[in-house]
Design a protein around this motif. Structure first.
Motif, PDB file in Angstrom:
ATOM      1  N   GLY A 124      52.443  41.693  32.832  1.00  0.00           N
ATOM      2  CA  GLY A 124      51.386  42.689  33.096  1.00  0.00           C
ATOM      3  C   GLY A 124      50.061  42.504  33.790  1.00  0.00           C
ATOM      4  O   GLY A 124      49.645  43.517  34.161  1.00  0.00           O
ATOM      5  N   ARG A 125      49.851  41.347  33.730  1.00  0.00           N
ATOM      6  CA  ARG A 125      48.597  41.351  34.460  1.00  0.00           C
ATOM      7  C   ARG A 125      48.640  41.236  35.897  1.00  0.00           C
ATOM      8  O   ARG A 125      47.793  40.919  36.829  1.00  0.00           O
ATOM      9  N   GLU A 126      49.847  41.528  36.419  1.00  0.00           N
ATOM     10  CA  GLU A 126      49.995  41.685  37.892  1.00  0.00           C
ATOM     11  C   GLU A 126      49.222  42.613  38.376  1.00  0.00           C
ATOM     12  O   GLU A 126      48.726  42.730  39.728  1.00  0.00           O
ATOM     13  N   ARG A 127      49.223  43.873  37.562  1.00  0.00           N
ATOM     14  CA  ARG A 127      48.268  44.870  37.955  1.00  0.00           C
ATOM     15  C   ARG A 127      46.763  44.415  38.195  1.00  0.00           C
ATOM     16  O   ARG A 127      46.311  45.131  39.256  1.00  0.00           O
ATOM     17  N   TYR A 128      46.400  43.442  37.546  1.00  0.00           N
ATOM     18  CA  TYR A 128      44.992  43.154  37.815  1.00  0.00           C
ATOM     19  C   TYR A 128      44.772  42.348  38.936  1.00  0.00           C
ATOM     20  O   TYR A 128      43.885  42.606  39.614  1.00  0.00           O
ATOM     21  N   ILE A 129      45.979  41.396  39.128  1.00  0.00           N
ATOM     22  CA  ILE A 129      45.718  40.697  40.337  1.00  0.00           C
ATOM     23  C   ILE A 129      45.935  41.462  41.541  1.00  0.00           C
ATOM     24  O   ILE A 129      45.016  41.202  42.480  1.00  0.00           O
ATOM     25  N   TYR A 130      46.598  42.352  41.732  1.00  0.00           N
ATOM     26  CA  TYR A 130      46.789  43.189  42.762  1.00  0.00           C
ATOM     27  C   TYR A 130      45.402  44.383  43.097  1.00  0.00           C
ATOM     28  O   TYR A 130      45.025  44.375  44.157  1.00  0.00           O
ATOM     29  N   ALA A 131      45.035  44.568  41.892  1.00  0.00           N
ATOM     30  CA  ALA A 131      43.649  45.369  41.907  1.00  0.00           C
ATOM     31  C   ALA A 131      42.785  44.289  42.455  1.00  0.00           C
ATOM     32  O   ALA A 131      41.808  44.923  43.094  1.00  0.00           O
ATOM     33  N   PHE A 132      42.575  43.279  42.322  1.00  0.00           N
ATOM     34  CA  PHE A 132      41.493  42.442  42.636  1.00  0.00           C
ATOM     35  C   PHE A 132      41.842  41.976  44.082  1.00  0.00           C
ATOM     36  O   PHE A 132      40.868  42.052  44.914  1.00  0.00           O
ATOM     37  N   ALA A 135      34.177  42.690  40.338  1.00  0.00           N
ATOM     38  CA  ALA A 135      33.462  42.486  39.195  1.00  0.00           C
ATOM     39  C   ALA A 135      34.281  43.045  38.026  1.00  0.00           C
ATOM     40  O   ALA A 135      34.632  42.170  36.828  1.00  0.00           O
ATOM     41  N   GLU A 136      34.637  44.380  38.112  1.00  0.00           N
ATOM     42  CA  GLU A 136      35.635  44.798  37.048  1.00  0.00           C
ATOM     43  C   GLU A 136      36.994  44.152  37.004  1.00  0.00           C
ATOM     44  O   GLU A 136      37.304  43.869  35.933  1.00  0.00           O
ATOM     45  N   THR A 137      37.646  44.031  38.043  1.00  0.00           N
ATOM     46  CA  THR A 137      38.898  43.447  38.034  1.00  0.00           C
ATOM     47  C   THR A 137      39.018  42.115  37.237  1.00  0.00           C
ATOM     48  O   THR A 137      39.846  41.407  36.851  1.00  0.00           O
TER      49      THR A 137
END
Length: 322
Positions: free
Chosen positions: A73-81, A211-213
């Motif tokens: 699920g955290r793949e979405r956070y990584i790509y947003a970063f 900062a948010e991601t």
């Protein structure tokens, strides 16, 4: 990717940015405007960013493995970063460099109707994309203000698209002002100043996104509303009498881990406690469907060992509180 991932907003932004990038680059070739070159690179970078968000959403759907038991699920956070890095380096830094060069070596804008016409077209297209992002965000942000939504959203896609589209619209206006002033005064320095302003704007947006991601990557707890629902669902007042302490963690935008130490009566048998835990897990999942991973540890609550006034849903100073 779920509907809350904002797939429609991403696709709308991708289509708009690809069309705008081509139009801006053509305008740069005919006019020589540095603002147009910076804006074409900006739109190209944004297109790549939307592609990254779509790839992250697809990769996040993979099933859990023994090596990654909590899934992807955290793949979405990584790509947003990664989006924030691309926006900073490709968009912001290039625009600042191009603006500096244009200020240092200014030249008049040729074929003025190309940059002006393309900028007007781009503003219309970006407005459509921004409107789509706002509509998608309104469906999930509830009563939150826009600032609160960007800061508290667990799904990164919509905040990213919102900030990108906002930055694109402001950047286009800056480019139009720079080109217009360069045409009116006959001084190409204004075109360079507009380009420089676009670069600063993109870097500021990239910093906010990073900062948010980063916070999401480090691991954020559930929102206040979900925590209250989990607390209410856990305690049945009979077998489970209270929550001694609880922790929540987003494994992904739509996957929540819940770990809690719960108080049970001393006289309960192991079978009764097991049934109570299973029932509590069912209630939690019914109240908060994204609570996919739940660990409940039974314990005996001892009020004398808990600091007076301590919220039982928060960790006690001395440890477990039992």
């Amino acid at each position: 990717m779920s509907a809350s991932g904002g797939t429609k907003a991403i696709v709308a932004a991708l289509a708009a940015n690809l069309a705008i990038a081509v139009a801006k680059f053509v305008a740069f070739l005919f006019s020589g405007s540095s603002s147009m070159l910076a804006e074409s690179v900006h739109s190209l970078a944004d297109s790549g960013n939307q592609g990254l968000l779509l790839v992250g959403g697809k990769k996040a759907k993979r099933e859990a493995t023994p090596q990654h038991p909590f899934g992807y699920g955290r793949e979405r956070y990584i790509y947003a970063f990664l989006v924030s890095i691309v926006l900073f380096s490709v968009g912001g830094m290039f625009a600042i460099y191009e603006g500096y060069e244009k200020i240092k070596h200014p030249h008049e804008i040729e074929a003025w109707y190309w940059p002006v016409g393309v900028l007007v077209f781009a503003i219309i297209a970006e407005t459509f994309s921004f409107r789509t992002a706002i509509k998608e965000s309104n469906a999930v942000r509830g009563k939150l203000t826009w600032t609160q939504f960007v800061r508290r959203a667990k799904a990164p896609e919509l905040p990213v698209v919102l900030l990108e589209d906002l930055g694109a619209l402001v950047g286009l206006i800056l480019a139009l002002v720079g080109v217009s002033l360069a045409l009116v005064t006959g001084n190409g320095v204004w075109d360079g100043i507009g380009t420089l302003c676009i670069g600063v704007l993109l870097i500021l947006i990239a910093i906010v996104l990073a900062a948010e991601t980063k916070s999401l990557l480090l691991g954020e707890a559930a929102g206040t509303e979900d925590i209250e629902k989990i607390q209410a669902a856990t305690v049945d007042g009979e077998t489970v009498t209270r929550i001694i302490h609880m922790r929540t963690l987003h494994l992904g935008p739509e996957e929540l881990l819940v770990a809690a130490k719960i108080a049970v009566e001393r006289h309960e048998t192991a079978d009764e406690v097991a049934q109570a835990i299973n029932a509590a897990e069912d209630r939690i999942r019914a109240a908060v469907p994204i609570a996919r991973v739940i660990y409940l540890e039974p314990d005996i609550y001892n009020e004398a060992e808990v600091t007076p006034g301590t919220d039982p849903a928060k960790p006690s100073p001395g440890g477990s509180g039992h």
